[in-house]
Design a protein around this motif. Structure first.
Motif, PDB file in Angstrom:
ATOM      1  N   ASN A 220       0.840  -1.201   0.000  1.00 47.84           N
ATOM      2  CA  ASN A 220       0.000   0.000   0.000  1.00 47.84           C
ATOM      3  C   ASN A 220       0.870   1.244   0.000  1.00 47.84           C
ATOM      4  N   LEU A 221       0.375   2.288  -0.632  1.00 44.19           N
ATOM      5  CA  LEU A 221       0.975   3.618  -0.548  1.00 44.19           C
ATOM      6  C   LEU A 221      -0.168   4.624  -0.516  1.00 44.19           C
ATOM      7  N   SER A 222      -0.174   5.517   0.483  1.00 45.63           N
ATOM      8  CA  SER A 222      -1.300   6.439   0.622  1.00 45.63           C
ATOM      9  C   SER A 222      -0.843   7.809   1.114  1.00 45.63           C
ATOM     10  N   PHE A 223      -1.686   8.804   0.802  1.00 49.63           N
ATOM     11  CA  PHE A 223      -1.508  10.180   1.263  1.00 49.63           C
ATOM     12  C   PHE A 223      -2.848  10.648   1.821  1.00 49.63           C
ATOM     13  N   GLY A 224      -2.803  11.472   2.866  1.00 43.84           N
ATOM     14  CA  GLY A 224      -4.065  11.923   3.431  1.00 43.84           C
ATOM     15  C   GLY A 224      -3.892  12.920   4.547  1.00 43.84           C
ATOM     16  N   THR A 225      -4.945  13.043   5.347  1.00 43.57           N
ATOM     17  CA  THR A 225      -4.949  13.947   6.491  1.00 43.57           C
ATOM     18  C   THR A 225      -5.443  13.187   7.721  1.00 43.57           C
ATOM     19  N   ARG A 226      -5.033  13.677   8.886  1.00 42.72           N
ATOM     20  CA  ARG A 226      -5.465  13.086  10.152  1.00 42.72           C
ATOM     21  C   ARG A 226      -5.779  14.204  11.124  1.00 42.72           C
ATOM     22  N   MET A 227      -6.894  14.046  11.851  1.00 41.06           N
ATOM     23  CA  MET A 227      -7.338  15.064  12.791  1.00 41.06           C
ATOM     24  C   MET A 227      -7.477  14.452  14.187  1.00 41.06           C
ATOM     25  N   LEU A 228      -7.031  15.214  15.184  1.00 47.11           N
ATOM     26  CA  LEU A 228      -7.136  14.792  16.579  1.00 47.11           C
ATOM     27  C   LEU A 228      -7.800  15.908  17.379  1.00 47.11           C
ATOM     28  N   LYS A 229      -8.846  15.554  18.113  1.00 49.88           N
ATOM     29  CA  LYS A 229      -9.530  16.498  19.003  1.00 49.88           C
ATOM     30  C   LYS A 229      -9.437  15.951  20.414  1.00 49.88           C
ATOM     31  N   THR A 230      -8.708  16.657  21.275  1.00 46.47           N
ATOM     32  CA  THR A 230      -8.469  16.165  22.635  1.00 46.47           C
ATOM     33  C   THR A 230      -9.068  17.095  23.674  1.00 46.47           C
ATOM     34  N   ARG A 231      -9.215  16.523  24.847  1.00 42.51           N
ATOM     35  CA  ARG A 231      -9.722  17.275  25.999  1.00 42.51           C
ATOM     36  C   ARG A 231      -8.735  17.076  27.138  1.00 42.51           C
ATOM     37  N   GLY A 232      -8.120  18.156  27.604  1.00 47.23           N
ATOM     38  CA  GLY A 232      -7.118  18.071  28.657  1.00 47.23           C
ATOM     39  C   GLY A 232      -7.482  18.930  29.861  1.00 47.23           C
ATOM     40  N   GLU A 233      -7.106  18.470  31.010  1.00 45.03           N
ATOM     41  CA  GLU A 233      -7.361  19.201  32.259  1.00 45.03           C
ATOM     42  C   GLU A 233      -6.040  19.470  32.971  1.00 45.03           C
ATOM     43  N   TYR A 234      -5.919  20.665  33.537  1.00 39.08           N
ATOM     44  CA  TYR A 234      -4.728  20.995  34.304  1.00 39.08           C
ATOM     45  C   TYR A 234      -5.082  22.083  35.318  1.00 39.08           C
ATOM     46  N   ILE A 235      -4.168  22.318  36.232  1.00 45.33           N
ATOM     47  CA  ILE A 235      -4.366  23.333  37.270  1.00 45.33           C
ATOM     48  C   ILE A 235      -3.556  24.574  36.906  1.00 45.33           C
ATOM     49  N   ILE A 256      -4.678  19.150  13.093  1.00 46.42           N
ATOM     50  CA  ILE A 256      -4.813  18.510  11.778  1.00 46.42           C
ATOM     51  C   ILE A 256      -3.421  18.327  11.183  1.00 46.42           C
ATOM     52  N   ARG A 257      -3.163  17.146  10.670  1.00 50.99           N
ATOM     53  CA  ARG A 257      -1.847  16.819  10.103  1.00 50.99           C
ATOM     54  C   ARG A 257      -2.005  16.197   8.716  1.00 50.99           C
ATOM     55  N   SER A 258      -1.042  16.483   7.845  1.00 51.15           N
ATOM     56  CA  SER A 258      -0.911  15.744   6.587  1.00 51.15           C
ATOM     57  C   SER A 258      -0.085  14.496   6.864  1.00 51.15           C
ATOM     58  N   GLU A 259      -0.307  13.434   6.089  1.00 48.95           N
ATOM     59  CA  GLU A 259       0.423  12.206   6.349  1.00 48.95           C
ATOM     60  C   GLU A 259       0.690  11.434   5.061  1.00 48.95           C
ATOM     61  N   VAL A 260       1.759  10.647   5.099  1.00 47.22           N
ATOM     62  CA  VAL A 260       2.113   9.722   4.024  1.00 47.22           C
ATOM     63  C   VAL A 260       2.405   8.370   4.667  1.00 47.22           C
TER      64      VAL A 260
END
Length: 267
Positions: A220-235, A256-260
């Protein structure tokens, strides 16, 4: 006179041989799948079949339904186009494993590259497949363990070479803390406490190709995008003039990131 006769005796067989050679393999057969064959038509019965002898000595029979055209005594050179081999892809289990890099522009300038890896196991039926995957991804300075659903559509069902579209969606569990929030002092004497691990939604879309190098194995060979939505807690600590006052803060981050990616595939 004798010399002229001798020349004719020598040239006549050459002319006859050259004429026969020029006539050999001057027929061209074109199939509906785009294939082109050059050789000699031995037998042609309309609405039934065509018997053909190729330049390399193979005798082939084509049904009339697959023949687009048949030309006899064509002097122009026709390049033989060999079609890509068709394969029999059975419905059932598949595995796709790949590694790659994700890219983004940093706030301070430059391009950041982070490692990523995926292993997908699933079921393939025709041009479509559904699988479950586990992987490894890095966003900023924090590592994640993605668990996701993978859905793919192949544009060519029985071709050894096929483009495809893949969509993933799932949950990313934080493996390390985000050191962007390590304690440091600000001008107003407030500082952040190191946060907890962040978790959240992860998804991606890839455009790729799958190429079989064997009956059940390929890459396989692919190109695309990847998205991460996080929730963080701190003081977060504030200096109110007399003492440091702690305040709980919840922060939602979208990245959001580009990826290969490159990997192996088998079923």
């Amino acid at each position: 006179m004798k010399k002229i006769i001798q020349y004719l005796i020598i040239l006549l067989p050459m002319l006859i041989f050259g004429s026969l050679w020029a006539q050999k393999g001057t027929d061209i057969v074109k199939l509906r799948n785009g294939s082109v064959y050059r050789g000699t038509i031995i037998e042609m019965i309309p609405s039934q079949h065509l018997l053909f002898l190729t330049l390399d000595g193979r005798q082939m029979t084509f049904h009339s339904d697959v023949v687009k055209s048949a030309e006899v005594n064509v002097s122009a050179y026709a390049k033989v186009r060999v079609p890509r081999p068709l394969i029999e892809i059975k419905n059932g289990y598949f595995n796709s494993s790949d590694v790659g890099l994700t890219f983004c522009l940093e706030d301070y300038g430059g391009i950041s590259a982070r490692p990523t890896a995926n292993i997908v196991n699933g079921y393939q039926f025709g041009r479509y497949s559904v699988g479950a995957g586990i992987g490894f991804a890095t966003f900023r300075h924090q590592h994640y363990l993605p668990l996701f659903l993978d859905v793919r559509t192949y544009l060519r069902e029985k071709d050894a070479f096929s483009p495809y579209i893949a969509v993933q969606a799932g949950y990313a569990a934080g493996l390390t803390r985000n050191y962007d929030y390590s304690p440091y002092y600000l001008e107003n004497f407030a500082y952040y406490q190191e946060p907890k691990k962040t978790n959240g939604f992860i998804g991606g879309v890839q455009l790729g190709i799958r190429k079989y190098t064997g009956r059940h194995f390929g890459y396989n060979l692919s190109f695309g995008t990847r998205m991460l939505k996080t929730r963080g807690e701190y003081i977060r600590w504030y200096w109110n003039g007399n003492e440091n006052v702690p305040v709980e803060v919840t922060e939602v981050t979208r990245m959001i990131r580009s990826e290969v990616r490159v990997g192996i595939y088998f079923n």
